[in-house]
Structures are given as C-alpha cells and as structure tokens.
Design an enzyme around this catalytic site. Structure first.
Site, PDB file in Angstrom:
ATOM      1  N   ARG A 140       0.774  -1.234   0.000  1.00  0.00           N
ATOM      2  CA  ARG A 140       0.000   0.000   0.000  1.00  0.00           C
ATOM      3  C   ARG A 140       0.806   1.285   0.000  1.00  0.00           C
ATOM      4  O   ARG A 140       0.267   2.370  -0.198  1.00  0.00           O
ATOM      5  CB  ARG A 140      -0.921   0.012   1.232  1.00  0.00           C
ATOM      6  CG  ARG A 140      -0.163   0.084   2.556  1.00  0.00           C
ATOM      7  CD  ARG A 140      -1.098  -0.025   3.742  1.00  0.00           C
ATOM      8  NE  ARG A 140      -1.790   1.214   4.053  1.00  0.00           N
ATOM      9  CZ  ARG A 140      -1.250   2.236   4.695  1.00  0.00           C
ATOM     10  NH1 ARG A 140       0.010   2.204   5.084  1.00  0.00           N
ATOM     11  NH2 ARG A 140      -1.962   3.310   4.953  1.00  0.00           N
ATOM     12  N   GLY A 151      -0.322  -0.705  -6.177  1.00  0.00           N
ATOM     13  CA  GLY A 151       0.654  -1.461  -5.397  1.00  0.00           C
ATOM     14  C   GLY A 151       1.309  -2.544  -6.236  1.00  0.00           C
ATOM     15  O   GLY A 151       0.669  -3.161  -7.081  1.00  0.00           O
ATOM     16  N   GLU A 156       3.874  -7.129  -3.465  1.00  0.00           N
ATOM     17  CA  GLU A 156       3.643  -8.550  -3.182  1.00  0.00           C
ATOM     18  C   GLU A 156       3.428  -9.361  -4.460  1.00  0.00           C
ATOM     19  O   GLU A 156       3.789 -10.532  -4.548  1.00  0.00           O
ATOM     20  CB  GLU A 156       2.434  -8.711  -2.265  1.00  0.00           C
ATOM     21  CG  GLU A 156       2.681  -8.160  -0.883  1.00  0.00           C
ATOM     22  CD  GLU A 156       1.391  -8.019  -0.097  1.00  0.00           C
ATOM     23  OE1 GLU A 156       1.150  -8.888   0.745  1.00  0.00           O
ATOM     24  OE2 GLU A 156       0.638  -7.059  -0.327  1.00  0.00           O
TER      25      GLU A 156
END
Ligand SMILES: Cc1cc2nc3c(=O)[nH]c(=O)nc-3n(C[C@H](O)[C@H](O)[C@H](O)COP(=O)(O)OP(=O)(O)OC[C@H]3O[C@@H](n4cnc5c(N)ncnc54)[C@H](O)[C@@H]3O)c2cc1C
Lengths: 294, 768
Positions: free
Chosen positions: B527, B723, B726
């Site tokens: 984020r 984002g 990940e």
C-alpha cells in the site's frame, strides 16, 4: 562453543615442534576453518589448542607441482587454486569440476584440499574426485618422515582418518598413469564430476559420482576410476565397475551392458535416508547418473 | 494522460543506497547505547510438556547477570489479536518456540551462560501435530486462553464466504475436478535476524524501543497493552531493516520480553536472535491444506468453486490465521466466477505458529486455484492459455464479492506472457535429449489478483505527511509510512520532486520515529506508494496553496500561470522565474512571517467488507500473469527454470529500478517456494534450522526474468500507480508447478517440487 587458543607455526620445523609439544594436549589443525569452526561451535568442552596452518610457509604444503610421473598437491592448496590450475584442468577434469562445485566461490577461496580429506565426510567433493583418481596421501610425522597411504584407506569414517596423533597430512599425489606412456589427448579422457543436489550452489552432495576413464588408441578402456560420494559411510571406489569396463569399447556397449555397469556402481551404495534425500532417491539417482556417463 | 514527467518513470537509484552499500546504515544489530545490557531467552527443550519447576538461582548468581525473569516476575497481558499468547509461559509449554525465562547480562556470552544455568524440569505430554487430529471432538484442548468464540475447543479462527447459487452452477457444469493441495511451511529468511533494543528510563517512566516493526503505531498500542503502559509513553524508533517481507507485522514475545528486561534493570537491553533461533522462533508463512472442487461449462467458462481450507494454526494465533481474508478474494474474484463457497478453519496444534508473509495467503490460494484450472483444462481438452483468456477479469468488472476493477490489466497480462513464452521456448536440441530422452520441457501459466490500493481492515487505512521546505530550498518529507527496504522513501521523494521541482538530492525523508511522524497504519498490502504517495500529493497541494500566492505576487502574475521546476517557480506568460528558496524566505522572514510547512492526511476511499466479507476493500487492484518454461531432468528429478515472463498491471511505473527490484526479488522468492524451501517439522521439532538444509535460492539459481509492465493508469493512484510489492511472488510457484506438470504429465499438488518428489512421480511408485 569450544574455546580455543591459536598457535601459528611459520615453517615446517616450528610446525613439527608444536605437534610434538601438544602430544599430551587436545589439539586440532586448522586450515581454511570452513569445517572446523562449525564443528567447534557445536561442541562444548574444555579449551583446546588449534595449530593454525594458514601461516605455514612451505611449498610442499601449499603448491601444485607436476612432474613426469605425477601431480603433487599440497594439503593447504585451496579449492580455488585447483580450479585455476591448467594442468589439473587438462589432465584431471574430474578434480577440476569437483573443486569448482564445492560450496560457493567465497568458500572456495579458503577451503583446502587437506581439510576436505581430513574431515573425511562421505560428501567431500574434492575427496571423492581424489578417490576416483586413486590418489595417495603423503603423511608427515614429528620424526620428519613421510609415509604414504592410498586415499581410500586414509578416510575411515566421518572425521576419522588414518592419521596418528603425531602426524599431519602434507600432500596428495595423483599418478599420471597412461598419460606419460600413451600421450593421451583430451578426446581419450572421459572425466567428470556429477553432483546431485537441489541448488546450483552452496549444496552438499545428496549423491555424487566422480569418474575418470582413459581409452587407448584403439578406443579400449584402460583405466576407469569411479567413486561415489554421499552414498555410504565413506567415499567408495567402485572396483567392480572398474573391472567391468577395462578392455571394453564404449561405443560397443549395449543397453544391457550399461545397466549392468550402473548396477555394479550401485553395489557399493548403502545410503541413509535423511532430510536431504531418502535412501530410495539416492540409489535411484546414482543408478540413473551412472547410466548417463557411458 | 500523456504528461511529460521530469523524474516519475525514470530509473532512480534508492536514496538510501549509499549508506546501505557502504555499511554506514545502522541496523538493529549495530545499535550501541551507554550501559547497554544483552538479553537472551530460554526456550523450551520440549515442544509439549508440563513445567514442573524452574530454578533460576544459579543463573542469578553468575557474575555479570543483572536480572532473570520468568512468568512469575512480570505483570503483563497476553499478546496476539486473539489474546491467546502469554509472553512468558507458565505451567506448560505447547510449542518449541515457547519462552520460559529471560536474562539480561553485561555480555552476550554471560547471558548465554546464564541460560545454561537455568534448570527446568519438564513432564513430557503427547502433542497433536496434525490439524485433522486436533479438530476431532475428543482431542485435548491445546490453547487454554481462548474465549470460546467457536464451539470446537481447538478452532482458532474460521471464515465463511459465499456468492452465487452453488447448486445451480454445479448442475450447469459439464466438467468438474476435485483435488487436495498441500502447502509447506516456509520462512522469511531475513538477512538481519530479529532484534530489539529497549531503553527504559526509570526517571520519567518512558520506554524507547529501537524496533524493526513495520507497523509502528499499531505496535506502540500492542506493546502498551502487553506491558500495561500508556501508549504515548512508548516511543518507537524504527531501525534500518535487513529484510522484512511481512515478518514484522505482528509483535512477538521477544519484544515485550526485551522491554521487560530493560524496565527491570533500568538500563538499555539489546536482544538479537541467532540464526538458529531465527529459524525456530520467527514466524512462517501459513501452512494449509486445500480441498478444491471447481467446474466449467461445455465452453470452458468457469461455473463454481467450492473450497475448504484447513490451516495449521500452531499453538498460538498470529496473523497467519487471518490470511483467508485475502485467499477468499482469489477464489471469489480471480477470473470470473459465478458461484463460490470458501470455508477456512484454522486449528490449534502443537506446531509453530505462522505470521504474515508477502502475499498474505495469496501464493497458497493462487497455487491451488491455478493448478485446478490446469486440471480443468485437461479435463475439457482446452489449451491452458485459452481457458485463462476466456475467463479473465476485465476493466469495469464488479466482482460478486464487490471488488471494483476500475482498471484491469488481467487479459493484457495474459496475452503478453502467452505470446512471450512462445517466442522464448525452444524445443530440445537432440544432443540435450540424449539417447534416453533424459530432459523434458514444459510451459506453465498463472495469474494473480491482489489489493493494489491498500486494504481496509483497520479503522483507518490512511497515512499522514508533513512537508517542510527550509529557507535554503531543501525539502523534508516527514511521512507516517515506513521504509523496509522496498524503496518507498525514494518513490515519495520522487513524487515530491516531480511536483515541487526540487532536485531529489535536496529531499530528506524522515520516517522512523513515532514521536515525530504522523500516523500511518503500516507497511502491508502493497500500500505504501499508493497511500503514502497520495498523502504526499495532498500535502504538496496544500503547501503550494501557501507558496504559489507569494510567488505570483513576486512575479506579478496569476497562480495558474506558475510552474515548479528545477528549483524555481516559473511564470509561463512572462518567461520569468524566481528561486523557490527565495519565495520561502519571503514568506518566512517578511511580515506577517510564516513557515513553509503543512500536513495532510490521506484516507483511501475504499470500504470495509461487510459481515459476509463483501465490499470494495481496496482503492485499486493489481493483476499479474506469469509464464514459465522449465526443463525437468528425468534422471535426477531436478527442475531447471529457464525463463519466467512477468506481465504486471502496475497502474503506472513510478521508479523502474525499484520496480525491477520488486519483480526480480519476488519471482526468486516465488521460485524458492516452488522448488526449494521448506521448514521441516517433526513432532513439533524443527529439523532444519539453518541455511545448510533450509534451501534458500542462491544467485546461481536465478532464472532469466523478463518483465513487461502494463500501465493501466488507475484514476485513484498517484499518477495512476497501484501497489506492486507482493504481486510478483504470488503466481510464480503456481506457474512453475503447472510447467512441471506439463513437462512430466503428472499432477503436482504440493510444494516444494523437490527432485525427489519429481523422481517418485516419474517412477510411478508413489503418488505425488
Ligand atoms: C557453507 C559451507 C558449504 C560447504 N560446501 C561444501 C561442498 O559443497 N562440498 C564439500 O566437499 N565440502 C563443503 N563444505 C565443507 C568444507 O568447506 C570443505 O570440507 C573444505 O575443503 C574444508 O577445508 P578447510 O581448509 O576449511 O578445513 P578446516 O575446517 O580447516 O579443517 C577441516 C578438518 O581437517 C583437519 N585438517 C585440515 N588440514 C589438515 C592437515 N593438513 N592435516 C591434518 N588435518 C587437517 C582439521 O583439523 C579439521 O578437522 C562446506 C562448508 C561450508 C561452511
């Protein structure tokens, strides 16, 4: 961790004196320390002496010398120095490759031949290649005498060697064998080291196969040094596989011959199951890679 | 948007790169405080036992020992979000990590020696290490601190989600597959082991913690609760982190223990894990077993997914138990799916517990889903690429779970990786094939969906920023967000540089001190660029409202005519400019006098999920597809990953260098998960707590990684960015496993795909 004092002899006289002086003490030799430090860290017990070999200035201990009949490698020669040596690369690819797959580039800068042999691990890469080459260990005693022991009789089990307390491994010698008489060229040698593991670096062999096969002008196999690592309590020279190949021509071998050969290699394997691989896997892979070399 | 940027989108080295490569960076291990003591923790020798007695008297007598504590010496609350975890264990131990006592001494060696002198008498009990055993009615209760939220005494957490009409969709399905998938325990392997330096002042009752936390403000609250202190008396200073990957999202017992030692001694105490302790006592990725049933209609359109996940919770609860919250998004919404049911049960066992780890459950879910899709494709006789393209997500889609894809690069990502892998695959050349057809090649695909604009799980998902321009024209960004190596400082400095025309070398980022920085929920959910980036943009806007009128006045023009670039403010109409620092001085030192400083708080427009877990929980969603080509050695079982193609919807590339770092690091981490890594446990003991036998990939194992960013320019992200952190890890294991299955024709249903598993599968003697 076992605490220790460090003694650093600078030449062979000092070295022999220190060994003599420490006969009633607990002492260890230290070369590249990549095995020793880990071992001492795991142990606890009274303080010991470490006879540090890294300051030893002696060509017999630290150089690679080629003569008409053999190559002599000092016990303090590092894996990296083996990798860089042209004679070894040309004459004994199996040793070159074994040294080049040991651990990682960083470790290879310090890990020594002597350390690899004297740790006497069944997974020792350099040691496995040296067994395939039927190298001979030259042992120096405090009487300043040398005795020689074939390498497969030198390593007796994990951290067990034929060394007596007043002895040190000075060097190993690899005979040139037929190179001198047959003037063999590269295409007469089939020599390599196969190391099985999951990673491409920093891997302790799950099993390994070292082989050094020499053919004469008529393509007949004259020498077949084959050794297996991580497959038994010690590194094994697979004599029956050697004998099976002597006098044969590789291109004349059929599938059954190849399977028979692989079975002969496997006769020497009595692997354990551990976290890195099961007995089943080790045997299966050893069989498969044995087939693959012919 | 075709605006030309000065720095956004240009390769920009990390602003903290120099101190990291020169060794100047102060990691937690480097901290030295006056009078500092060294802490150490005694952990249980037995995973499951009653503690008959603890005798610390000999340890206390050792020279140099300042204090020894056990549960009896402290007045604290349990930790973890379920409050089921005592900081120091009393009466019984339930997992091999359990902390029994702790010491503080004048040296590390003395602290270690003291641990050896503590005598603990155990009465070994039988443990339960299999969640399916633990969930049986007659199983003994493992954790005695739970609140009875669930009728079964060993259930730690349960999630249920569903949408659509499952029965109807099942009936419609021409093809159905059912399969079980098992995911291993892997761990973060941070280069810097867990560490903490606690400094308690008995004079003013304040506690300063030099911590590696990635959620400093939540941490402040958690530590305060554990220690029964006022949160504001605790100051968190975040040290430079040697690797995080999600491991620092929760607070673990060693942290309050270190604080307690400092409070008892009135001196600073430093506690650093050894590598072995790191393997044993730091969190893992959640391990789990999935039972998946999924269907497709006669055209290969997905119809339903019915998923049961059983999680091994370990003896206590940490964030691992909440990862189903993320998994359910993948099952409900990755590829269009008319009906979905997802049930997850996290069951207490006597194993080690799991924390959060990059991807937060998503690599596991994606593995199970993408393997299932391959199996469905086989069943239908459809190509693996076609089935994915047919069902891909699309722009404007509002999924049945309520996720709103304002932008969506899923289909494009798939198209790219399908095309690229075709170009890069080469059939085996005969010499490689050998006389025994030794090598087999295969191709695999996988996609992923992950939040890309924060995730609303805490009352606020916001981030505060204070900007300050000094009279010399340097900018200080004080951000609530945290740098954990991902490069967020650099991106924030780039954004400010772009907007204010200040060279990046004149920008400082302050982000490590809870006494100074404004609030932020923490680094997670990929984020930071999105939320903290928007926060910087908001702060810039406010600050310009202060600077621009003055500049307009000095340049005798309108505010709309001003451009900030190269350290000056320019009037376009008059082609005149004035140095920014001059304007700042004019504001500061001339009547009425003011500082060029402003603060802004950005709260994303995302919503909370409702009770049924439906709602648009993120400001944006990231998509990625990967295709992989592998070569399998059928003699040894080794899998050689040749090429990995990564296409990822990143919204907008902010810093190509930082992005490449995330992509490559993520892919290699995913490859480790696919092929190498596993923390092996047996009856609660960890068998490979070292890098020798825990196989982390080395640089020599890295395959060719090809990256194709997709810029969908999301309207809510800073410059359109989403984002990215990940995502690159999430589909990799699935894609590799699919490729191996493709190569050898055996279904792979567990990770890691070790050479031994491959060889067993090939020899047909054991099911994979
Ligand atoms: C990370 C890592 C990875 C490794 N990977 C591999 C690998 O892939 N393959 C492999 O084969 N090994 C590997 N090893 C083991 C080790 O590096 C090798 O065995 C190395 O050759 C040991 O050499 P050394 O000089 O470091 O020995 P040291 O640690 O100095 O000594 C080892 C032992 O030999 C004795 N010794 C040393 N020299 C002499 C001498 N001249 N005479 C008598 N005794 C002597 C010492 O007393 C000690 O018992 C690895 C080790 C580490 C730490």
């Amino acid at each position: 961790m076992t605490d220790f004092d460090v003694i650093s002899p600078g030449n062979v006289d000092e070295l022999l004196l220190e060994i003599e002086n420490n006969q009633s003490n607990n002492f260890r030799f230290g070369a590249g320390y990549t095995d020793l430090l880990l071992e001492l860290r795991k142990q606890s017990g009274p303080k010991i002496n470490v006879i540090n070999l890294s300051n030893l200035n002696d060509p017999d201990f630290s150089s690679i010398v080629k003569s008409e009949i053999n190559i002599r490698i000092g016990s303090l020669v590092t894996a990296c120095e083996i990798v860089k040596n042209n004679d070894i690369n040309e004459l004994f690819p199996v040793l070159h490759k074994a040294a080049n797959t040991l651990a990682s580039k960083q470790i290879r800068q310090v890990a020594t031949v002597g350390g690899n042999i004297c740790t006497a691990s069944p997974a020792g890469d350099i040691a496995t290649a040296l067994v395939a080459l039927e190298a001979v260990c030259e042992i120096l005693s405090t009487k300043n005498e040398i005795r020689v022991v074939p390498i497969s009789e030198f390593m007796l089990g994990v951290r067990k060697t034929a060394l007596k307390k007043n002895e040190i491994l000075r060097s190993v010698v690899i005979p040139l064998r037929f190179f001198a008489s047959l003037r063999m060229t590269n295409d007469r040698i089939i020599s390599d080291f196969i190391k099985i593991g999951t990673r491409k670096s920093m891997e302790c062999a799950v099993v390994s196969l070292a082989y050094h096969i020499l053919q004469d002008d008529e393509d007949k196999i004259r020498y077949a040094g084959i050794a297996i690592g991580s497959s038994a309590p010690t590194i094994k020279f697979t004599k029956n596989a050697y004998e099976f190949l002597i006098g044969k021509r590789i291109k004349e071998l059929n599938d059954d011959d190849i399977i028979e050969f692989a079975k002969k290699v496997l006769e020497y394997a009595s692997p354990i199951s551990d976290i890195r691989g099961s007995e089943w896997y080790r045997k299966q892979v050893l069989f498969n890679i044995s087939k693959s070399i012919l | 948007m075709t605006k030309d940027f000065n720095i956004i989108g240009k390769p920009t080295p990390k602003i903290d790169a120099n101190i990291r490569v020169t060794g100047e960076a102060q990691f937690g291990h480097d901290i030295q405080l006056p009078n500092m003591l060294y802490g150490a923790i005694l952990r249980t020798k037995e995973p499951v036992a009653d503690i008959i007695s603890i005798d610390t008297s000999k340890a206390k007598q050792l020279d140099g020992v300042r204090c020894v504590i056990t549960a009896d010496d402290v007045d604290v609350n349990n930790i973890s979000y379920r409050r089921d975890h005592p900081i120091l264990k009393k009466g019984q131990v339930n997992c091999i990590r359990d902390e029994i006592a702790a010491v503080a001494a004048t040296s590390k060696e003395i602290a270690q020696k003291a641990l050896e002198l503590i005598e603990v008498e155990y009465k070994v009990r039988e443990g339960i290490f299999d969640p399916f055993e633990a969930i049986k009615e007659d199983a003994p209760q493992i954790n005695h601190f739970i609140d009875g939220k669930y009728p079964n005494k060993n259930i730690a957490e349960h999630f249920h989600y569903e949408h659509g009409n499952l029965d109807e969709e099942k009936a419609k399905s021409k093809f159905v597959v059912s399969h079980r998938f098992t995911l291993p325990r892997v761990t973060h392997c941070c280069m810097a082991t867990s560490n903490m330096t606690a400094d308690y002042s008995k004079t003013d009752g304040r506690l300063t913690l030099y911590s590696t936390t990635q959620v400093p403000f939540l941490y402040q609250r958690d530590i305060a609760r554990a220690l029964k202190m006022e949160p504001s008396k605790i100051r968190i200073i975040q040290v430079v982190i040697g690797g995080g990957f999600g491991s620092k999202l929760d607070m673990y017992p060693y942290e309050p223990i270190c604080a307690l030692l400092s409070m008892k001694c009135g001196q600073p105490v430093q506690l650093i894990f050894s590598r072995e302790e790191e393997f044993i006592a730091s969190p893992t990725r959640q391990t789990m077993i999935y039972d998946v049933t999924a269907g497709a209609d006669e055209n290969g359109g997905f119809t339903f997914r019915d998923v049961k996940a059983t999680l091994d919770n370990g003896a206590y609860t940490s964030w691992g138990a909440t990862t189903p919250f993320v998994m359910m998004q993948t099952f409900s919404s990755l590829y269009q799916c008319p009906a979905c049911r997802f049930d997850s049960t996290s069951v207490y066992t006597n194993n080690v517990y799991a924390g959060s780890f990059r991807g937060y459950g998503n690599p596991q879910a994606t593995f199970a889903l993408e393997r299932t899709i391959d199996m469905l494709a086989d069943e239908i006789g459809m190509s693996k690429s076609e089935i994915r393209l047919k069902n891909a997500n699309f722009k404007g889609e509002v999924t049945k779970q309520g996720l709103h894809f304002i932008t969506c690069g899923h289909k494009e990502a798939l198209e790219i990786v399908i095309e690229k892998v075709k170009e890069s695959t080469h059939p085996l050349i005969p010499s490689q094939e050998g006389k025994h057809k030794r090598y087999k090649k295969g191709v695999g695909y996988a996609s992923m969906l992950h939040v890309g604009g924060g995730a609303k799980i805490y009352p606020s998902d916001g981030c505060g920023t204070t900007l300050k321009i000094d009279p010399f024209g340097y900018l200080t960004i004080i951000t609530g967000s945290s740098e954990i190596g991902q490069g967020s400082e650099t991106v924030l400095a780039m954004i400010a540089s772009e907007e204010l025309g200040i060279d990046i070398s004149k920008i400082k980022v302050i982000n490590t001190d809870t006494d100074i920085k404004p609030w932020d929920v923490g680094v997670h959910a990929s984020r930071t660029s999105f939320v903290a980036g928007n926060s910087v943009l908001g702060a810039v806007k406010k600050l310009k409202e202060k600077i621009s009128p003055k500049a307009a006045q000095l340049l005798k023009t309108d505010i709309d005519d001003l451009v900030y670039e190269n350290g000056v403010i320019k009037s376009i109409k008059k082609s005149e400019s004035i140095e920014l620092d001059k304007v700042v001085r004019a504001i500061h030192f001339k009547e009425p006098g003011d500082l060029c400083i402003d603060t802004y708080f950005f709260e994303p427009s995302s919503e909370f999920a409702d009770k049924e877990f439906k709602g648009n929980v993120s400001g944006a969603y990231a998509f990625a597809s990967q295709s992989v080509e592998v070569e399998v050695d059928t003699y040894t079982g080794n899998v050689n990953v040749l090429d990995i193609h990564v296409a990822q919807d990143v919204g907008k590339v902010l810093n190509p260098l930082g992005l490449a770092g995330q992509i490559e690091g993520g892919v290699v981490m995913g490859m480790g998960y696919a092929l190498l890594e596993e923390l092996v446990v047996d009856k609660g003991m960890i068998l490979n707590p070292n890098f020798h036998n825990y196989k982390l990939p080395t640089s020599m194992d890295v395959p060719r990684i090809h990256f194709y960013p997709i810029e969908t320019e999301d309207s809510l992200g800073p410059y359109g960015a989403k984002g990215v952190g990940e995502a690159p890890l999430i589909p990799t294991a699935a894609a590799i496993a699919n490729a191996v299955s493709d190569a050898i024709g055996v279904q792979i249903d567990s990770l890691p795909v070790t050479p031994e598993k491959v060889l067993r599968a090939l020899s047909g003697n054991v099911k994979f």
